[in-house]
Scaffold this motif. Sequence first.
Motif, short mmCIF file in Angstrom:
data_model
loop_
_atom_site.label_atom_id
_atom_site.label_comp_id
_atom_site.label_asym_id
_atom_site.label_seq_id
_atom_site.Cartn_x
_atom_site.Cartn_y
_atom_site.Cartn_z
N VAL A 1 0.86 -1.20 0.00
CA VAL A 1 0.00 0.00 0.00
C VAL A 1 0.88 1.24 0.00
O VAL A 1 1.78 1.38 0.83
N MET A 2 0.61 2.15 -0.96
CA MET A 2 1.43 3.35 -1.10
C MET A 2 0.50 4.57 -1.20
O MET A 2 0.42 5.23 -2.24
N GLY A 3 -0.22 4.84 -0.12
CA GLY A 3 -1.12 5.99 -0.11
C GLY A 3 -2.33 5.78 -0.99
O GLY A 3 -3.17 4.92 -0.72
N LYS A 4 -2.43 6.54 -2.06
CA LYS A 4 -3.61 6.49 -2.93
C LYS A 4 -3.52 5.41 -4.00
O LYS A 4 -4.43 5.27 -4.82
N ALA A 5 -2.44 4.67 -3.99
CA ALA A 5 -2.27 3.58 -4.96
C ALA A 5 -1.54 2.42 -4.27
O ALA A 5 -0.79 2.62 -3.32
N TYR B 1 -2.12 -3.23 -10.17
CA TYR B 1 -1.96 -1.84 -9.77
C TYR B 1 -3.36 -1.32 -9.44
O TYR B 1 -4.22 -1.24 -10.32
N VAL B 2 -3.57 -1.01 -8.17
CA VAL B 2 -4.89 -0.58 -7.70
C VAL B 2 -4.81 0.87 -7.25
O VAL B 2 -4.06 1.20 -6.32
N LYS B 3 -5.57 1.75 -7.91
CA LYS B 3 -5.53 3.18 -7.64
C LYS B 3 -6.88 3.64 -7.13
O LYS B 3 -7.93 3.28 -7.67
N ARG B 4 -6.86 4.45 -6.08
CA ARG B 4 -8.10 4.91 -5.46
C ARG B 4 -9.01 5.61 -6.46
O ARG B 4 -10.23 5.36 -6.49
N ASP B 5 -8.45 6.44 -7.32
CA ASP B 5 -9.26 7.23 -8.25
C ASP B 5 -9.94 6.35 -9.30
O ASP B 5 -10.94 6.75 -9.90
N ASP B 6 -9.41 5.15 -9.53
CA ASP B 6 -9.99 4.26 -10.55
C ASP B 6 -11.05 3.32 -9.98
O ASP B 6 -12.02 3.00 -10.67
N VAL B 7 -10.86 2.85 -8.76
CA VAL B 7 -11.83 1.89 -8.20
C VAL B 7 -12.83 2.57 -7.27
O VAL B 7 -13.84 1.96 -6.91
N ALA C 1 -13.13 5.54 -3.80
CA ALA C 1 -12.56 5.69 -2.45
C ALA C 1 -13.02 4.57 -1.51
O ALA C 1 -12.23 4.02 -0.74
N ASP C 2 -14.31 4.22 -1.55
CA ASP C 2 -14.83 3.20 -0.64
C ASP C 2 -14.24 1.83 -0.96
O ASP C 2 -13.83 1.10 -0.04
N VAL C 3 -14.21 1.49 -2.24
CA VAL C 3 -13.66 0.19 -2.63
C VAL C 3 -12.17 0.12 -2.30
O VAL C 3 -11.67 -0.91 -1.82
N TYR C 4 -11.47 1.23 -2.52
CA TYR C 4 -10.04 1.24 -2.23
C TYR C 4 -9.79 1.06 -0.74
O TYR C 4 -8.87 0.36 -0.33
N GLN C 5 -10.64 1.66 0.07
CA GLN C 5 -10.51 1.52 1.52
C GLN C 5 -10.72 0.05 1.92
O GLN C 5 -10.01 -0.46 2.80
N GLU C 6 -11.67 -0.59 1.28
CA GLU C 6 -11.91 -2.01 1.56
C GLU C 6 -10.72 -2.85 1.07
O GLU C 6 -10.30 -3.79 1.77
N PHE C 7 -10.18 -2.50 -0.10
CA PHE C 7 -9.06 -3.26 -0.64
C PHE C 7 -7.86 -3.20 0.31
O PHE C 7 -7.14 -4.20 0.48
N LYS C 8 -7.65 -2.09 0.93
CA LYS C 8 -6.51 -1.94 1.85
C LYS C 8 -6.61 -2.90 3.03
O LYS C 8 -5.61 -3.23 3.66
#
Length: 510
Positions: A84-88, A103-109, A111-118
């Motif tokens: 995990v590197m911040g927003k990506a 490569y998982v980027k918050r802006d693409d998936v 904010a909520d999904v990215y938070q779950e992915f983390k």
Amino acid sequence: MAQTNQTPGNGEMTRQEYNELVAIRRQKLADLQQAGKDPFHITRWPQADFAAEVKESFQDLPEDAAPQDHRQVCMAGRMMSKRVMGKASFADLRDTTGDIQMYVKRDDVGADVYQEFKKFDIGDIVGVRGYVFRTKMGEISVHVTEVALLSKSLLPLPEKFHGLKDQETRYRQRYVDLIVNPEVRRAFEVRSRFIRYMRRYLDERGYMEVETPVLNTIAGGAAARPFITHHNTLDIDMYMRIATELPLKRLIIGGIDRVYEIGRIFRNEGMDPKHNPEFTTVELYQAYADFHTMMDIAEGVISGAAREILGTYQVEWQGEQVDLTPGWRRLTMVDAVREYAGVDFAAITGDAEAVAAARAIGVELADAAEKTWGNALYACFDQKVEEQLVQPTFITMYPVEVSPLTKRSPEDPRLTERFELFICRSELANAYSELNDPIDQRQRFEKQVEQRQRGDEETEMMDEDFLTAMEYGMPPTGGMGMGIDRCVMLLTGSTSIRDVILFPTMKPLD
């Protein structure tokens, strides 16, 4: 239920640390379930693309190419790492063909999904959609536009740098072994390909594959101690098969002139790097053929499989370089004992002289064995010669005493038309010109029964139905049994049979 009294391969992790990790993962699952996002409720994911093919077929596009110009993929697998590197974030996805970076980027998936992915854990099963690109570091990756948790891993995998090293644990928990040591999969891929090659080889020569009983009222076809079970309805003891030989010969008598079976065999004997209580063999029988035909088939199957699967006739096994190029040596047992042990049984005629010659080179006969020329010859081979056979060698013409189902040699009735194939001091195949004289067969069975009555539990039982079948007339027949496990050991360079059996027999843990 997964074992909780060990932390296989997790380096210096303590029991308390391990339990804390398990508790955290279970809490994550509980939180997902409470939020109505239970991953175990997902029934399918349209997996259409696989890591190996995606990387092999990748073609670079200009740097300014739009996402829609790139190959779109839908993939699934186990997450083996996450950074995990911040927003990506970067993560590694492992499917049945290999690994690929995500490569998982918050802006693409989102904010909520990215938070779950983390919050995803190493070992979780995930599904992703996205497009394929090459990172600035040059790694082919999937730029993720959608990610879903498909199954929650509740137990932590062995720590990356220590891995799963303990052999006992690897065999007991093969599923973990396959997850964290993907290279072990190769042995089982070779095994699968070898069996496919075997089937194709025999099918192309007119053989018919059949299935015969695993449970029998008589344990026959080999000298081995059987497993005994009980049939409640019939109220009889039954034996798990120690060979498929006698049922297959019945089919030869019945007119199926070329027949084979690939199946599990069970022998209630010791375990070592070459032996497992249940193992896999192919047995095949061909009417109007003899043991020379079987030698040609054994050589053709193993050498042909090596060439097709490995691309070479040269293999390394048990620290030896082995040449499987066709044209293998064929040597009678008498000649082998003369060459390797210095005793010429061709010049010996009496039993007492043969036994004395064996003892003179430090060979002893088993207590239950008759003190005969044939048993002395076999003991010399077994104790002095077999350990010296490295390159593929067919040892032929075995004594009749150790070959109760084999046709006698017309030239020397003390010997039989039988061979065993040895490579690197290991037996890989056993074949006969099959005995088809029911009167001779009965006499040999009776001798085996006498040995059993003297305490030898590994001798043949009397099989009256098989004798009846033979009395209807059995054509001249060549037959062979070949150990699938040992052939795979040879082709993969494995030193233990447990490395080529997915779930080897293990002593239960307390």
